[in-house]
Write an enzyme that holds these catalytic residues in place. Structure first.
Site, PDB file in Angstrom:
ATOM      1  N   SER A 150     -53.131 -26.164 -22.687  1.00 56.33           N
ATOM      2  CA  SER A 150     -52.857 -27.542 -22.291  1.00 56.33           C
ATOM      3  C   SER A 150     -53.531 -28.450 -23.298  1.00 56.33           C
ATOM      4  O   SER A 150     -54.478 -28.051 -23.989  1.00 56.33           O
ATOM      5  CB  SER A 150     -53.418 -27.819 -20.894  1.00 56.33           C
ATOM      6  OG  SER A 150     -53.465 -29.209 -20.645  1.00 56.33           O
ATOM      7  N   TYR A 160     -60.670 -26.960 -14.702  1.00 57.66           N
ATOM      8  CA  TYR A 160     -59.348 -26.725 -15.296  1.00 57.66           C
ATOM      9  C   TYR A 160     -59.391 -26.895 -16.807  1.00 57.66           C
ATOM     10  O   TYR A 160     -58.925 -26.027 -17.573  1.00 57.66           O
ATOM     11  CB  TYR A 160     -58.316 -27.680 -14.697  1.00 57.66           C
ATOM     12  CG  TYR A 160     -56.968 -27.608 -15.374  1.00 57.66           C
ATOM     13  CD1 TYR A 160     -56.094 -26.566 -15.088  1.00 57.66           C
ATOM     14  CD2 TYR A 160     -56.578 -28.577 -16.299  1.00 57.66           C
ATOM     15  CE1 TYR A 160     -54.856 -26.487 -15.708  1.00 57.66           C
ATOM     16  CE2 TYR A 160     -55.340 -28.503 -16.930  1.00 57.66           C
ATOM     17  CZ  TYR A 160     -54.488 -27.460 -16.629  1.00 57.66           C
ATOM     18  OH  TYR A 160     -53.269 -27.385 -17.262  1.00 57.66           O
TER      19      TYR A 160
END
Length: 536
Positions: A178, A191
């Site tokens: 990401s 995360y």
């Protein structure tokens, strides 16, 4: 070895400045990942029932690969498998697995044992709601699950699949990270840390295996319109693509492989066009033909247009003592495609009336048939050992019916048809695709009726110019390569396929009349050609 990060938000391809990038991409097959050449090999995709993972599965299936689908929900797996079957006629293996558990990996390993896996997509992932580290409800379980799903799954799946890729000397590992992996992201603390792990792991792994034929592809998307992002996005758009758009774009960014094709009879016509099209797909080319000067011209052209690495082997296929020399020169090459194209024809004439008939007939059998058998016997064992390969045997529309006045030529093409179809059956379970292409290359009969063939040096004396029904060799080769591996027997070009089926039907219904009709048309074509030559 290349590590790349695709930043969808800025729509640019960026690479960290402190890293050395080397292209060493050898996926499981022999053609660019954006073609259909992966038909005999498997991709493994984790987290494949929604979003980006599902789109990767679809795009890889579109390119002809078999897919191992691994995700938590059996019903969703069945829906994806059915979707791939309907859309792409894709073979799938479904493995339900909950990556928040540690006891799943032995089961996965057992189910994929023996599969020829060339692409691993580590996509499965989860995120948390926006909140401070201590304020997240049920934080302990959420954080534990996130580390197990985002990081542990990647490590364990890579450890499971990578050894087979290293053993074969080729493979692709796609690790989905990401944009949050390149900077700390408060309120997504754990995360973003898991994605930083993915970035670091991928880049180090890429360096460690850069000389083993392994391409580790790190992709760090920004906003993609998935279920995970719907809470932040109203709709997909220019800066937030759909998962399908994202996966298609990313797979295009993976470099082309550098596996080798062998093309015989490559300095003119269809053989030259096959060499150009395969070079366009990123392959190295072994050029085998009789004329050294023409070979040099072709090699220079491929280098200039496609930056293609070539190996030139001058060889006269009318001789029997050439094959040991060819075998020595191709020894050790990673050959994935063999194009048996070299061929010769005779002038139109009765069997006994052809000038210098003995030599012509002998040369024709050696060039059209012996070369195919010997080159296939030479290259096929390498493909069988790797359990993947494509053999393209160039025949003619004359292979499907007897043709008077080109008696030997038509018989050699009947040999090619029979040989290719039997070979395809014998090695269908070895990952080998034998592709028989029978164009209207020298379709004198059809030329006389409709001027339909391929516009090559061989057919220029019968054709005024290329056109819709008589394509150029480049158009023909491009059309035929698109049909692999969907079609085993083809005439390579849409109009020639129509011709082929019509002639096959006529030959089946009335073979004697068909031969008589062909003989009359060829005789008429021969007489007209002789008259044309006299006038010139």
């Amino acid at each position: 070895m290349v590590v790349t990060r695709v930043d969808i938000l800025s729509l640019t391809l960026t690479t960290p400045p402190d890293y050395e990038y080397r292209v060493s991409y050898y996926p499981l097959a022999y053609i660019d990942i954006n073609t259909l050449a992966y038909f005999s090999l498997f991709s493994v995709v984790t987290g494949c029932t929604d979003g980006i993972g599902r789109s990767y599965a679809k795009e890889l299936a579109r390119r002809g690969m078999k897919i191992v689908l691994i995700s938590r929900n059996p019903k969703k797996l069945e829906a994806v498998a059915e979707d791939l079957k309907v859309a792409f006629d894709t073979e799938t293996l479904m493995i339900p697995a909950d990556f928040t558990k540690l006891d799943i990996y032995d089961g996965i390993k057992e189910k994929v044992a023996g599969l020829d896996i060339g692409v691993l997509v580590n996509n499965v992932g989860m995120a948390n709601d926006l909140d401070r580290f201590l304020d997240l409800p049920d934080g302990e379980k959420t954080f534990q699950d996130m580390l197990l799903v985002n990081n542990m799954s990647m490590v364990r799946m890579t450890k499971m699949i990578l050894p087979r890729m290293v053993e074969k000397g080729k493979g692709v590992v796609i690790n989905v990270s990401s944009i949050a992996g390149i900077f700390p992201l408060p309120f997504f603390t754990v995360y973003s840390a898991t994605k930083a792990f993915v970035d670091s792991f991928s880049r180090s792994l890429a360096y460690e295996y850069k000389d083993k034929g392994i391409h580790v592809h790190l992709v760090g998307p920004g906003a993609v319109y998935t279920k995970m992002a719907e809470q932040f996005l109203d709709r997909p758009g220019l800066t937030a693509p759909t998962p399908d758009t994202f996966a298609r774009s990313d797979l295009r960014s993976i470099p082309k492989i550098q596996v080798t094709s062998v093309v015989t009879g490559c300095t003119d016509g269809i053989g030259l066009s096959y060499a150009k099209e395969l070079a366009r797909l990123g392959m190295k080319i072994v050029l085998i033909s009789r004329n050294p000067k023409k070979l040099e011209v072709v090699a220079e052209d491929l280098k200039k247009k496609f930056d293609t690495e070539t190996l030139m082997i001058p060889a006269d296929f009318t001789k029997l003592d050439i094959y040991d020399g060819i075998k020595e020169k191709v020894k050790g090459l990673d050959i994935g495609v063999l194009v048996n194209n070299v061929g010769m024809a005779s002038d139109l004439n009765r069997f006994l009336d052809l000038p210098d008939g003995e030599k012509t007939f002998q040369d024709m059998l050696l060039v059209n048939n012996m070369s195919m058998v010997r080159m296939t016997k030479m290259i096929l064992p390498m493909m069988v050992e790797k359990k993947t390969g494509v053999v393209i045997n160039v025949s003619s529309i004359f292979g499907i019916f007897p043709v008077p006045l080109v008696t030997i030529y038509a018989a050699t093409k009947a040999f090619v048809d029979s040989f290719s179809r039997s070979l395809a059956y014998e090695y269908r379970d070895k990952g080998i695709h034998v592709h028989l292409v029978g164009p209207g290359i020298l379709g004198f009969v059809v030329l006389h009726l409709t001027r339909r063939a391929v516009y090559t040096n061989m057919t220029q004396k019968f054709l005024d110019r290329p056109g819709l029904t008589a394509p150029t060799p480049d158009t023909f080769a491009r059309s035929d390569l698109r049909s692999i591996p969907k079609i085993q027997v083809t005439s390579g070009y849409w109009f020639h396929n129509l011709m082929r089926e019509a002639i096959r039907f006529m030959n089946f219904v009335a073979p004697y009349k068909m031969t008589n009709m062909i003989g009359q048309f060829v005789t008429s074509a021969m007489e007209k050609y002789k008259e044309k030559c006299k006038k010139q």
